[in-house]
Motif scaffolding. Structure first.
Motif, short mmCIF file in Angstrom:
data_model
loop_
_atom_site.label_atom_id
_atom_site.label_comp_id
_atom_site.label_asym_id
_atom_site.label_seq_id
_atom_site.Cartn_x
_atom_site.Cartn_y
_atom_site.Cartn_z
N ASP A 429 0.86 -1.19 0.00
CA ASP A 429 0.00 0.00 0.00
C ASP A 429 0.90 1.25 0.00
O ASP A 429 2.00 1.22 0.56
CB ASP A 429 -0.91 0.01 1.23
CG ASP A 429 -1.89 1.19 1.20
OD1 ASP A 429 -2.60 1.33 0.18
OD2 ASP A 429 -1.94 1.96 2.16
N ARG A 430 0.41 2.33 -0.63
CA ARG A 430 1.16 3.58 -0.67
C ARG A 430 0.19 4.75 -0.63
O ARG A 430 -0.76 4.79 -1.41
CB ARG A 430 2.01 3.66 -1.94
CG ARG A 430 2.71 5.01 -2.14
CD ARG A 430 3.53 5.00 -3.42
NE ARG A 430 4.07 6.33 -3.72
CZ ARG A 430 4.84 6.61 -4.76
NH1 ARG A 430 5.19 5.64 -5.60
NH2 ARG A 430 5.28 7.84 -4.97
N ARG A 431 0.43 5.66 0.31
CA ARG A 431 -0.38 6.89 0.42
C ARG A 431 0.58 8.07 0.47
O ARG A 431 1.40 8.18 1.40
CB ARG A 431 -1.27 6.86 1.66
CG ARG A 431 -2.32 5.75 1.62
CD ARG A 431 -3.37 5.93 2.71
NE ARG A 431 -2.79 5.92 4.04
CZ ARG A 431 -2.57 4.82 4.76
NH1 ARG A 431 -2.85 3.64 4.26
NH2 ARG A 431 -2.05 4.91 5.96
N THR A 440 3.25 0.58 3.12
CA THR A 440 3.13 -0.71 3.80
C THR A 440 3.86 -1.73 2.95
O THR A 440 3.54 -1.92 1.77
CB THR A 440 1.66 -1.12 3.96
OG1 THR A 440 0.97 -0.10 4.69
CG2 THR A 440 1.55 -2.44 4.72
#
Length: 461
Positions: A429-431, A440
């Protein structure tokens, strides 16, 4: 309707050839007789008593399948019970005479004996039957020669064939310089007679071994490169014609050659496949195994089979619909043992029970219920796709069970580190924010130390 004889075919073309068969070059398949010896109780090896029994019919079917794999025209096939082994001919005098009559009346040119023959037995049978004789080992070598597509595959086949031929220079039709697959009993360039110098053979073997050692070093370099990326390697192994290549195509959505044919795959193939929750693995298809596989053939193909040794996960694909599936599984285990892999104790191995679409409804349901209650084997159909999702989830669970998950906040200016993370870890995951990216990550054990060196200060920030 009886197949048209070779002589009749020649007559239609303007007359039969007067040349002896050993000197002819034909483009169509030879007429063949397939003989499968069945050992009586007196000569069965005591070591085999604990092994699953193979049905005689299945052995005959496999032998015919092997012969058809090199386009032989099977005019007759049958079982021959042996109560004693004759050193000179394997078979008794009466059976040799019976086979000779079949050879003569059916215009047979090649007799395939589904059992290893000594050079003396092969020579004596050829004289008695007035036909060329090929034993199981020679037939498997011919198939491998016909299937080899890459330069590496052809080198391996030639090496195995020459090692087998070293003790068989009694044959006047031995080929010593063959570079490509083909039938050993068909004439061609490089044919060497009984006076062949063994030293020349050994020199060629030494040359091939040096070339294959270079292949092995190249493969080692490729494997080392793959170890620097996060994708685990999953290898498919199994008895020949168990459906490995069909399963490979189903998982990778590719078009690797797959056919209901023994040894359809010889050269290894690798593809990336996605996992259900992100990430990828590299899937490797390998040559099929078979009962009584010559040890020198395993040794010749060791450079290829080392892909199995180095795999993170091994899928043992079984044709669960075959009546000899248990015996085939033992043969695969024996071959893996030659490579140093003990199936009973190696935690990397998952059994995949393929071809459940061919089972009768009662047995199929029993197998599926057992699979639901047990986390052992996985039942699938590579043709219909049933069970593939379950298999992918199991692969994902096994290859990620030792991987750690981290969350980091990486400054936007760390572009080089971000690129390394995408190459060397699984980004789950990437934000992106104004000043940093919250990532993540799932990190393999082999990358954990390098990850901690580069990203320790960003963990938990």
């Amino acid at each position: 309707m009886k197949p048209k004889s070779r002589k009749a075919a020649e007559a239609e073309k303007g007359g039969a050839s007067q040349e002896p068969f050993a000197e002819r070059e034909e483009s169509f398949g030879a007429r063949a007789l397939v003989v499968v010896p069945v050992f009586g109780p007196k000569i069965r090896r005591s070591s085999d008593t604990a092994r699953p029994e193979r049905s005689d019919e299945a052995r005959l079917e496999e032998a015919v399948g092997l012969a058809r794999a090199i386009d032989l025209e099977i005019v007759s096939a049958g079982l021959v019970t042996l109560n004693s082994l004759r050193p000179a001919t394997l078979f008794g005098t009466g059976k040799v005479e019976e086979l000779g009559l079949t050879v003569k009346t059916e215009d047979v040119e090649l007799v395939v004996v589904d059992h290893p023959l000594t050079p003396i037995q092969q020579r004596n049978l050829e004289k008695a039957l007035n036909a060329k004789v090929l034993d199981r080992t020679g037939l498997i070598l011919e198939i491998f020669g016909a299937r080899a597509r890459t330069a590496e595959g052809r080198l391996q086949v030639e090496l195995a064939h020459l090692k087998w031929q070293k003790s068989r220079l009694v044959r006047s039709w031995t080929h010593l310089e063959r570079q490509r697959g083909g039938l050993g009993f068909i004439g061609g360039p490089g044919e060497t007679q009984i006076e062949a110098d063994r030293r020349l053979i050994q020199e060629r073997i030494s040359q091939l071994e040096k070339k294959l050692e270079q292949v092995r070093r190249t493969r080692d370099l490729h494997r080392k490169q793959r170890k620097k990326v996060p994708q685990p390697v999953v290898a498919l192994v199994g008895y020949t014609n168990a459906g490995k290549s069909t399963l490979f195509n189903r998982l990778t959505e590719s078009e690797v050659f797959a056919k209901d044919l023994l040894f359809a795959t010889l050269d290894p193939t690798l593809r990336r496949i996605p996992l259900p929750h992100g990430g990828e693995v590299i899937l490797s298809d390998t040559v099929g195994f078979i009962s009584d596989l010559p040890t020198h053939l395993v040794a010749a193909f060791r450079a290829t089979l080392e892909e199995v040794l180095e795999a993170d996960l091994i899928l043992h694909v079984r044709d669960i619909s075959h009546e000899d599936t248990d015996a085939q599984a033992v043969d695969v285990a024996d071959t893996l043992r030659l490579l140093g892999i003990e199936e009973g104790s190696d935690e990397r191995i998952i059994e995949v029970w393929n071809k459940i679409d061919l089972l009768d409804p009662t047995r199929r349901e029993a197998i599926l219920q057992a699979n639901r209650a047990d986390a052992g084997a996985i039942a699938v159909s590579a043709v219909t796709g049933e069970g593939i999702d379950t298999l992918l989830r199991r692969i994902e669970a096994r290859v990620t069970q030792e991987r750690s998950v981290y969350e980091i906040d990486l400054p936007l200016e760390e572009g080089e580190t971000l690129a390394w993370l995408y190459r060397s870890t699984e980004v789950l995951d990437r934000r992106d924010g104004d000043a940093s990216s919250h990532l993540t990550l799932r990190v393999a054990p082999k990358q954990r130390d390098r990850f901690m060196q580069r990203c320790r200060t960003y963990i938990g920030s």
